[in-house]
Design a protein around this motif. Sequence first.
Motif, mmCIF file in Angstrom:
data_model
loop_
_atom_site.group_PDB
_atom_site.id
_atom_site.type_symbol
_atom_site.label_atom_id
_atom_site.label_comp_id
_atom_site.label_asym_id
_atom_site.label_seq_id
_atom_site.Cartn_x
_atom_site.Cartn_y
_atom_site.Cartn_z
ATOM 1 N N ILE A 1 0.829 -1.208 0.000
ATOM 2 C CA ILE A 1 0.000 0.000 0.000
ATOM 3 C C ILE A 1 0.867 1.263 0.000
ATOM 4 C CG2 ILE A 1 -1.737 1.322 1.297
ATOM 5 C CD1 ILE A 1 -2.799 -1.192 -0.169
ATOM 6 N N ASP A 2 1.996 1.230 0.680
ATOM 7 C CA ASP A 2 2.888 2.389 0.705
ATOM 8 C C ASP A 2 3.382 2.713 -0.697
ATOM 9 O OD1 ASP A 2 4.361 4.380 2.364
ATOM 10 O OD2 ASP A 2 6.092 3.358 1.473
ATOM 11 N N ALA A 3 3.868 1.720 -1.421
ATOM 12 C CA ALA A 3 4.374 1.944 -2.779
ATOM 13 C C ALA A 3 3.265 2.430 -3.712
ATOM 14 C CB ALA A 3 4.999 0.661 -3.321
ATOM 15 N N LEU A 4 2.083 1.835 -3.595
ATOM 16 C CA LEU A 4 0.966 2.236 -4.452
ATOM 17 C C LEU A 4 0.528 3.664 -4.143
ATOM 18 C CD1 LEU A 4 -1.030 1.395 -6.653
ATOM 19 C CD2 LEU A 4 -2.531 0.547 -4.839
ATOM 20 N N THR A 5 0.468 4.007 -2.863
ATOM 21 C CA THR A 5 0.075 5.360 -2.469
ATOM 22 C C THR A 5 1.081 6.380 -2.982
ATOM 23 O OG1 THR A 5 -1.007 4.472 -0.505
ATOM 24 C CG2 THR A 5 -0.558 6.836 -0.515
ATOM 25 N N ARG A 6 2.357 6.080 -2.852
ATOM 26 C CA ARG A 6 3.406 6.984 -3.361
ATOM 27 C C ARG A 6 3.278 7.189 -4.869
ATOM 28 N NH1 ARG A 6 7.756 7.928 0.177
ATOM 29 N NH2 ARG A 6 7.627 6.709 2.091
ATOM 30 N N GLN A 7 2.960 6.118 -5.581
ATOM 31 C CA GLN A 7 2.772 6.200 -7.034
ATOM 32 C C GLN A 7 1.615 7.154 -7.367
ATOM 33 O OE1 GLN A 7 2.170 2.296 -8.826
ATOM 34 N NE2 GLN A 7 0.751 3.187 -10.276
ATOM 35 N N CYS A 8 0.519 7.044 -6.640
ATOM 36 C CA CYS A 8 -0.644 7.902 -6.870
ATOM 37 C C CYS A 8 -0.332 9.363 -6.507
ATOM 38 C CB CYS A 8 -1.848 7.399 -6.086
ATOM 39 S SG CYS A 8 -2.429 5.769 -6.625
ATOM 40 N N ILE A 9 0.382 9.557 -5.414
ATOM 41 C CA ILE A 9 0.764 10.915 -5.002
ATOM 42 C C ILE A 9 1.638 11.552 -6.074
ATOM 43 C CG2 ILE A 9 2.172 12.213 -3.354
ATOM 44 C CD1 ILE A 9 1.179 10.232 -1.188
ATOM 45 N N LYS A 10 2.583 10.787 -6.597
ATOM 46 C CA LYS A 10 3.485 11.311 -7.641
ATOM 47 C C LYS A 10 2.691 11.782 -8.865
ATOM 48 C CE LYS A 10 7.580 10.160 -10.278
ATOM 49 N NZ LYS A 10 8.558 9.138 -10.649
ATOM 50 N N LYS A 11 1.653 11.038 -9.201
ATOM 51 C CA LYS A 11 0.814 11.403 -10.352
ATOM 52 C C LYS A 11 0.152 12.767 -10.138
ATOM 53 C CE LYS A 11 -2.795 9.468 -13.288
ATOM 54 N NZ LYS A 11 -3.595 8.280 -13.563
ATOM 55 N N PHE A 12 -0.158 13.103 -8.878
ATOM 56 C CA PHE A 12 -0.837 14.350 -8.558
ATOM 57 C C PHE A 12 0.112 15.445 -8.066
ATOM 58 C CE2 PHE A 12 -4.384 11.464 -8.641
ATOM 59 C CZ PHE A 12 -5.435 12.240 -9.099
ATOM 60 N N SER A 13 1.413 15.190 -8.090
ATOM 61 C CA SER A 13 2.378 16.143 -7.530
ATOM 62 C C SER A 13 2.288 17.531 -8.156
ATOM 63 C CB SER A 13 3.804 15.593 -7.640
ATOM 64 O OG SER A 13 4.147 15.393 -8.997
ATOM 65 N N ALA A 14 2.106 17.608 -9.467
ATOM 66 C CA ALA A 14 1.997 18.914 -10.122
ATOM 67 C C ALA A 14 0.763 19.677 -9.640
ATOM 68 C CB ALA A 14 1.970 18.747 -11.637
ATOM 69 N N GLU A 15 -0.322 18.962 -9.354
ATOM 70 C CA GLU A 15 -1.538 19.600 -8.850
ATOM 71 C C GLU A 15 -1.328 20.168 -7.451
ATOM 72 O OE1 GLU A 15 -4.876 20.214 -10.162
ATOM 73 O OE2 GLU A 15 -3.561 19.997 -11.898
ATOM 74 N N PHE A 16 -0.615 19.427 -6.609
ATOM 75 C CA PHE A 16 -0.294 19.941 -5.272
ATOM 76 C C PHE A 16 0.496 21.239 -5.385
ATOM 77 C CE2 PHE A 16 -1.272 15.663 -3.729
ATOM 78 C CZ PHE A 16 -1.861 15.928 -2.508
ATOM 79 N N ILE A 17 1.490 21.240 -6.267
ATOM 80 C CA ILE A 17 2.334 22.427 -6.450
ATOM 81 C C ILE A 17 1.520 23.572 -7.020
ATOM 82 C CG2 ILE A 17 4.288 23.353 -7.763
ATOM 83 C CD1 ILE A 17 5.497 20.446 -7.519
ATOM 84 N N ALA B 1 -5.622 1.488 -7.272
ATOM 85 C CA ALA B 1 -4.971 2.742 -7.696
ATOM 86 C C ALA B 1 -6.021 3.737 -8.186
ATOM 87 C CB ALA B 1 -3.936 2.473 -8.784
ATOM 88 N N PHE B 2 -7.013 3.255 -8.938
ATOM 89 C CA PHE B 2 -8.087 4.147 -9.385
ATOM 90 C C PHE B 2 -8.794 4.768 -8.189
ATOM 91 C CE2 PHE B 2 -12.532 5.027 -10.098
ATOM 92 C CZ PHE B 2 -12.485 5.887 -11.184
ATOM 93 N N VAL B 3 -9.071 3.972 -7.172
ATOM 94 C CA VAL B 3 -9.749 4.463 -5.968
ATOM 95 C C VAL B 3 -8.916 5.547 -5.283
ATOM 96 C CG1 VAL B 3 -10.414 3.813 -3.610
ATOM 97 C CG2 VAL B 3 -11.150 2.414 -5.543
ATOM 98 N N LEU B 4 -7.642 5.263 -5.061
ATOM 99 C CA LEU B 4 -6.772 6.238 -4.394
ATOM 100 C C LEU B 4 -6.664 7.527 -5.201
ATOM 101 C CD1 LEU B 4 -3.913 3.909 -3.072
ATOM 102 C CD2 LEU B 4 -5.844 4.889 -1.801
ATOM 103 N N GLU B 5 -6.557 7.403 -6.508
ATOM 104 C CA GLU B 5 -6.486 8.589 -7.361
ATOM 105 C C GLU B 5 -7.777 9.392 -7.302
ATOM 106 O OE1 GLU B 5 -5.341 7.215 -11.241
ATOM 107 O OE2 GLU B 5 -3.381 6.528 -10.517
ATOM 108 N N GLN B 6 -8.905 8.715 -7.264
ATOM 109 C CA GLN B 6 -10.192 9.410 -7.172
ATOM 110 C C GLN B 6 -10.304 10.170 -5.856
ATOM 111 O OE1 GLN B 6 -12.599 9.848 -9.495
ATOM 112 N NE2 GLN B 6 -13.457 11.217 -7.986
#
Length: 185
Positions: free
Chosen positions: A42-58, A81-86
């Motif tokens: 779950i840690d690796a998957l969550t990090r992957q999803c966070i990375k996808k949204f990193s530009a939005e955070f910035i 991953a779809f759930v976490l991204e949503q």
Amino acid sequence: DSPLCRALQGDLFRIEQYVEMVLTYLRLDTRETDYVFRPCDIDALTRQCIKKFSAEFIRRGLALEYTPCPLSVVTDEKWLAFVLEQLLSNALKYTKKGAIHIYAEQDAKKVLLIEDTGIGIRKEDLPRIFEKGYTGFNGRLDKRASGIGLYLTKRILDNLSHRITITSTPGVGTKVAIDFSQYEI
């Protein structure tokens, strides 16, 4: 790199998210749904999803407070991953200032929490947020809500045998808990 280019990249990212939501909606009810259950970090998957949204955070100037979540769960990584991204997308959409905090609940075995300092969800809307097409007060105000995201999230988590609960206080924020507790295999 310019403000216009960054704005266009943000728009393109949101369009891609909506296309993915439509494709997920269409795939969800087919007999050929491709679930592959195996142990997932779950840690690796969550990090992957966070990375996808990193530009939005910035772009939005929001802080991310991430505490590593050393959880291993039997699940389908693609669908989760779809759930976490949503859930990240919703947190970003409804948080104008402050932070989004992602962490594992300390006294529970397998619960992932996503907490934001956003506008919150009205008490009368909470019982209906997982209904297909329901946008609630905030969705009507925002005029960009589809009422499909949380519906898909709930359906997918039900199919994966995970549970979701959402608590919220208007003007304070929202807390989403995904309970990965399962029967012992």
